[in-house]
Write an enzyme that holds these catalytic residues in place. Structure first.
Site, PDB file in Angstrom:
ATOM      1  N   GLN A 110       0.686  -1.474   0.256  1.00  0.00           N
ATOM      2  CA  GLN A 110      -0.033  -0.162   0.173  1.00  0.00           C
ATOM      3  C   GLN A 110       1.019   1.161  -0.354  1.00  0.00           C
ATOM      4  O   GLN A 110       1.574   1.514   0.928  1.00  0.00           O
ATOM      5  CB  GLN A 110      -0.793  -0.201   1.071  1.00  0.00           C
ATOM      6  CG  GLN A 110      -1.595   1.276   0.558  1.00  0.00           C
ATOM      7  CD  GLN A 110      -3.038   1.142   2.440  1.00  0.00           C
ATOM      8  OE1 GLN A 110      -2.283   1.576   3.258  1.00  0.00           O
ATOM      9  NE2 GLN A 110      -4.015   1.262   2.633  1.00  0.00           N
ATOM     10  N   TYR A 184      -7.120  11.604   4.487  1.00  0.00           N
ATOM     11  CA  TYR A 184      -5.499  12.004   4.051  1.00  0.00           C
ATOM     12  C   TYR A 184      -5.297  12.508   3.109  1.00  0.00           C
ATOM     13  O   TYR A 184      -6.133  13.170   2.123  1.00  0.00           O
ATOM     14  CB  TYR A 184      -4.622  10.637   3.493  1.00  0.00           C
ATOM     15  CG  TYR A 184      -4.819   9.677   4.601  1.00  0.00           C
ATOM     16  CD1 TYR A 184      -3.610   9.369   5.458  1.00  0.00           C
ATOM     17  CD2 TYR A 184      -5.633   8.056   4.955  1.00  0.00           C
ATOM     18  CE1 TYR A 184      -3.293   9.035   6.937  1.00  0.00           C
ATOM     19  CE2 TYR A 184      -5.992   7.444   6.484  1.00  0.00           C
ATOM     20  CZ  TYR A 184      -4.386   7.891   7.241  1.00  0.00           C
ATOM     21  OH  TYR A 184      -4.474   7.016   8.433  1.00  0.00           O
ATOM     22  N   CYS A 367     -11.237  -9.938  18.738  1.00  0.00           N
ATOM     23  CA  CYS A 367     -10.736  -8.540  19.274  1.00  0.00           C
ATOM     24  C   CYS A 367     -11.937  -7.288  19.884  1.00  0.00           C
ATOM     25  O   CYS A 367     -13.384  -7.778  19.267  1.00  0.00           O
ATOM     26  CB  CYS A 367     -10.692  -7.465  17.323  1.00  0.00           C
ATOM     27  SG  CYS A 367     -10.721  -6.365  17.728  1.00  0.00           S
ATOM     28  N   CYS A 374      -3.124  -1.031  18.415  1.00  0.00           N
ATOM     29  CA  CYS A 374      -3.013  -0.941  17.684  1.00  0.00           C
ATOM     30  C   CYS A 374      -2.666   1.164  17.234  1.00  0.00           C
ATOM     31  O   CYS A 374      -1.665   0.953  17.810  1.00  0.00           O
ATOM     32  CB  CYS A 374      -3.791  -1.778  16.347  1.00  0.00           C
ATOM     33  SG  CYS A 374      -5.620  -1.234  16.823  1.00  0.00           S
ATOM     34  N   ALA A 417      -6.977 -11.095  33.453  1.00  0.00           N
ATOM     35  CA  ALA A 417      -5.201 -11.715  33.581  1.00  0.00           C
ATOM     36  C   ALA A 417      -5.290 -13.298  34.383  1.00  0.00           C
ATOM     37  O   ALA A 417      -4.244 -14.265  33.854  1.00  0.00           O
ATOM     38  CB  ALA A 417      -4.914 -10.595  34.867  1.00  0.00           C
ATOM     39  N   LYS A 454     -21.059  -3.231  24.330  1.00  0.00           N
ATOM     40  CA  LYS A 454     -20.367  -3.414  25.017  1.00  0.00           C
ATOM     41  C   LYS A 454     -20.298  -5.534  24.442  1.00  0.00           C
ATOM     42  O   LYS A 454     -19.215  -6.232  25.634  1.00  0.00           O
ATOM     43  CB  LYS A 454     -19.923  -3.971  26.662  1.00  0.00           C
ATOM     44  CG  LYS A 454     -19.935  -1.852  26.991  1.00  0.00           C
ATOM     45  CD  LYS A 454     -18.480  -1.323  26.623  1.00  0.00           C
ATOM     46  CE  LYS A 454     -17.271  -2.094  27.471  1.00  0.00           C
ATOM     47  NZ  LYS A 454     -15.934  -0.963  26.726  1.00  0.00           N
TER      48      LYS A 454
END
Length: 673
Positions: A110, A184, A367, A374, A417, A454
């Site tokens: 890209q 952009y 995710c 990220c 955790a 959520k």
């Protein structure tokens, strides 16, 4: 085994004459930390992309690669740049493309024209701030971007062609042009709102898209008509003005590219020579559209991709939280898109495509759309990574270490955790017992996952729970850990992951009144909020999301915060999440009072001090969201009483932070036990 419904996802597809083995592609994402000082991929970058190829995608589209580094200069090492040191670039890229090809995947480079007025301050010197026309910076209006000259635009085009030729020589199967997308630099040229030029690159429709058209024509002339060139393309900008987005289902006046022009441009760009359109919506002014937070429903680009697919004959790639294979397969079946593009899901689980192919989607690590690992890491000039996958971006060097002796590991606490520590320990071959005081795994993520927006957090708990079973962790529910219970297991290693608890300040007058609830209690039992007027005290993420949920339920909500902004300000979390949550709160008519101190809770609501004045807000309920404090008492009591060599305290019980910190702590400790 591949499910019948999902077979379309694994049919071959073509971009131009290039055959892809399936309809899945890896969406382009920036790769800070994966590049060396020559502007070539380092070993981390090579391993990062090779791991995703191994995971089953048909096409990888790399993150942005700068075609030049003079006009809009970034410090090296930062992003790849084919023209900076072509020999070094080809040497590393050739190794990468060969390894990607070994797994049956194709790969596009890209190529970007850069950021223009969307550049994050500090990434490039202020005297290198450029734009199509004079403009203030998106994030800091004090920074002014100068107009590029006509000669500089032509120079950019020549560097695109040069970069594509270098990429072709390095073994890339095609290139993607970045971007008439996200606001952009190339996108700024295409929009009348940003482009007030009077030369051949400004003014009418054809002139505004000329930059993108001359790029693809130049590449085809040098690399050949059959060399694939795709375009990252935002069909609609969804912006109301500088720094203002249009929310889903909000009727705002579009000042960027509207759908009529977006569809006209899609056809025009196809005619110019582009072989595929990688479609989404948004700009940096509506940044959450291009980087969807958890407040979006999956598949938010479907209407946009469908509209584009109806007017072009080239493949349309669709992203937008498309990891659910049922949703993806339906998009192909309905003609919404030709291919499915995934970005962050491949960071969270690089094997997602193979798991879908084998009918094991329940094993996919989800995710969270949190952007902490990220975008958040890269905004801090850190390496690209992932909140739920600590090895992302450091696959080769940060994998699991071999064990030399099987140990008995006791994990105290079944939050994320504790479960990550148990999972990794078990995968490595240790015998693991996890002790959880309550009757449910998940810790603080359980109340945090209750609001409909959520749902990703809820999926994370489900996945971790499944991992406990799949890795044969001995889970002891409804068991309170004591010295005797722990010692009875004869452990070699003990990991305390007892989490944190909501702060309930002792000084607060009225905190025990009947109409006062802790945010955690409200999240678990929203029916306790029977009245219509609510004051939420504390504008961190928990308080802001609690306020949003109650407002969406039709309540009249006031959110008060002592600091001068909520959610820790624009740098307290990823900016895309911050911007969308703030705009959603305004859209839902939540009254936000910052720089406001709570004095006491009264029988009728709260007493506050704002701008030096005492005020009272009448409320039926007061919800306290004042943060969390570590619940480390058990660790502190036993650390010097247990005759065990390895004793650790991780996650929130060490310090109250984020899901990412909890998982990363756990992985770091458990990988080396």
């Amino acid at each position: 085994m591949l499910k019948k419904l999902h077979r379309k996802l694994f049919e071959p597809m073509y971009i131009g004459s290039l055959k892809l083995k399936n309809r899945y592609s890896m969406a382009p994402m920036g790769t800070l930390g994966c590049v060396d000082g020559d502007g070539a991929y380092n070993q981390r970058g090579i391993e990062y992309y090779t791991t995703r190829a191994k995971g089953g995608v048909g096409l990888i589209i790399t993150g942005v690669q700068m075609v030049e580094n003079e006009l809009e200069q970034f410090p090296m090492p930062s992003l790849p740049c084919p023209t900076n040191h072509p020999t070094a670039y080809i040497r590393s890229a050739k190794e990468m493309t060969e390894r990607v090809h070994a797994h049956g995947a194709k790969i596009f480079a890209q190529l970007t024209a850069g950021w223009g007025r969307s550049c994050i301050p500090g990434f490039t010197p202020e005297d290198k701030s450029i734009a199509p026309s004079p403009a203030p910076n998106r994030f800091d209006p004090n920074i002014q971007h100068r107009e590029l000259t006509t000669e500089e635009v032509k120079y950019f085009i020549s560097k695109f062609v040069e970069s594509a030729a270098i990429a072709q020589k390095a073994g890339y199967d095609g290139v993607e042009i970045h971007a008439v997308h996200e606001g952009y630099l190339l996108d700024q040229f295409s929009m009348a709102f940003f482009n007030q030029r009077t030369d051949q690159y400004g003014g009418n429709f054809e002139n505004r898209y000329r930059f993108a058209v001359e790029i693809v024509r130049g590449i085809k002339a040098i690399c050949g008509e059959n060399y694939p060139v795709s375009l990252r393309y935002s069909v609609k900008s969804n912006m109301k003005g500088f720094g203002q987005g249009i929310l889903p289902n909000e009727h705002g006046v579009e000042v960027g590219r509207d759908m009529e022009e977006g569809l006209r441009a899609a056809k025009y760009l196809q005619e110019a020579g582009f072989d595929a359109l990688n479609v989404d919506a948004g700009t940096y002014d509506s940044w959450y559209w291009n980087h969807p937070p958890n407040y979006f429903k999956p598949g938010m680009y479907a209407p946009y991709c469908k509209a584009v697919s109806e007017v072009v004959d080239i493949p349309v790639l669709m992203a937008g939280r498309m990891e659910d294979p049922d949703l993806a397969a339906q998009a192909i079946e309905d003609g919404i898109s030709d291919g499915i593009s995934m970005g962050r899901p491949l960071l969270a689980d690089p094997d997602i495509v193979n798991k879908i192919r084998r009918g094991r989607f329940e094993e996919v690590r989800p995710c969270l759309s949190c952007h902490l690992g990220c975008l958040g890491r890269m905004a801090e000039v850190g390496n690209i990574s992932c909140a739920v996958n600590p090895t992302c971006g450091r696959e080769a060097e940060y994998g699991l270490l071999p064990i030399h002796r099987t140990k008995k590991v006791v994990v105290v606490g079944g939050g994320v955790a504790g479960m990550e520590a148990a999972r990794i320990s078990a995968i490595r071959g240790h015998k693991v017992v996890l002790i959880e005081k309550s009757g449910q795994l998940g810790g603080n993520v359980v109340p945090g996952s209750q609001a409909p927006f959520k749902h990703d957090d809820k999926l994370l708990i489900q996945w971790f729970s499944g991992e406990m079973e799949r890795n044969k962790v001995n889970v002891r529910m409804n068991t309170e850990a004591t010295k005797a219970i722990i010692e009875a297991e004869k452990p070699d290693s003990i990991i305390f992951a007892t989490g944190s608890r909501p702060i309930e300040p002792q000084w607060l007058i009225g905190k025990n009144k009947a109409h006062v609830v802790i945010a955690e209690q409200m999240l678990m039992n929203p029916e306790v909020i029977s009245g219509d007027r609510i004051t939420v005290v504390g504008g961190g993420l928990v308080g802001a999301e609690a306020a949003l949920w109650m407002a969406q339920k039709g309540k009249s909500v006031t959110l008060i915060e002592a600091d001068d902004d909520i959610i820790g300000g624009p740098h307290g979390t990823c900016f895309a999440n911050y911007q969308m949550l703030k705009e959603l709160l305004v859209h839902e008519q939540v009254s936000i009072l910052t720089s406001t101190r709570l004095v006491e809770i009264t029988d009728n609501g709260v007493s506050i001090k704002r701008q030096g004045n005492l005020m009272e807000i009448h409320s039926d309920h007061v919800v306290l969201a004042l943060g969390y404090e570590s619940k480390d008492g058990l660790y502190e009591d036993l650390i010097n009483q247990l005759d065990v060599d390895e004793i650790y305290n991780i996650g929130d019980s060490q310090k109250s932070r984020t899901i990412m910190a909890a998982i990363w702590d756990a992985y770091e400790v458990a990988r080396g036990l």
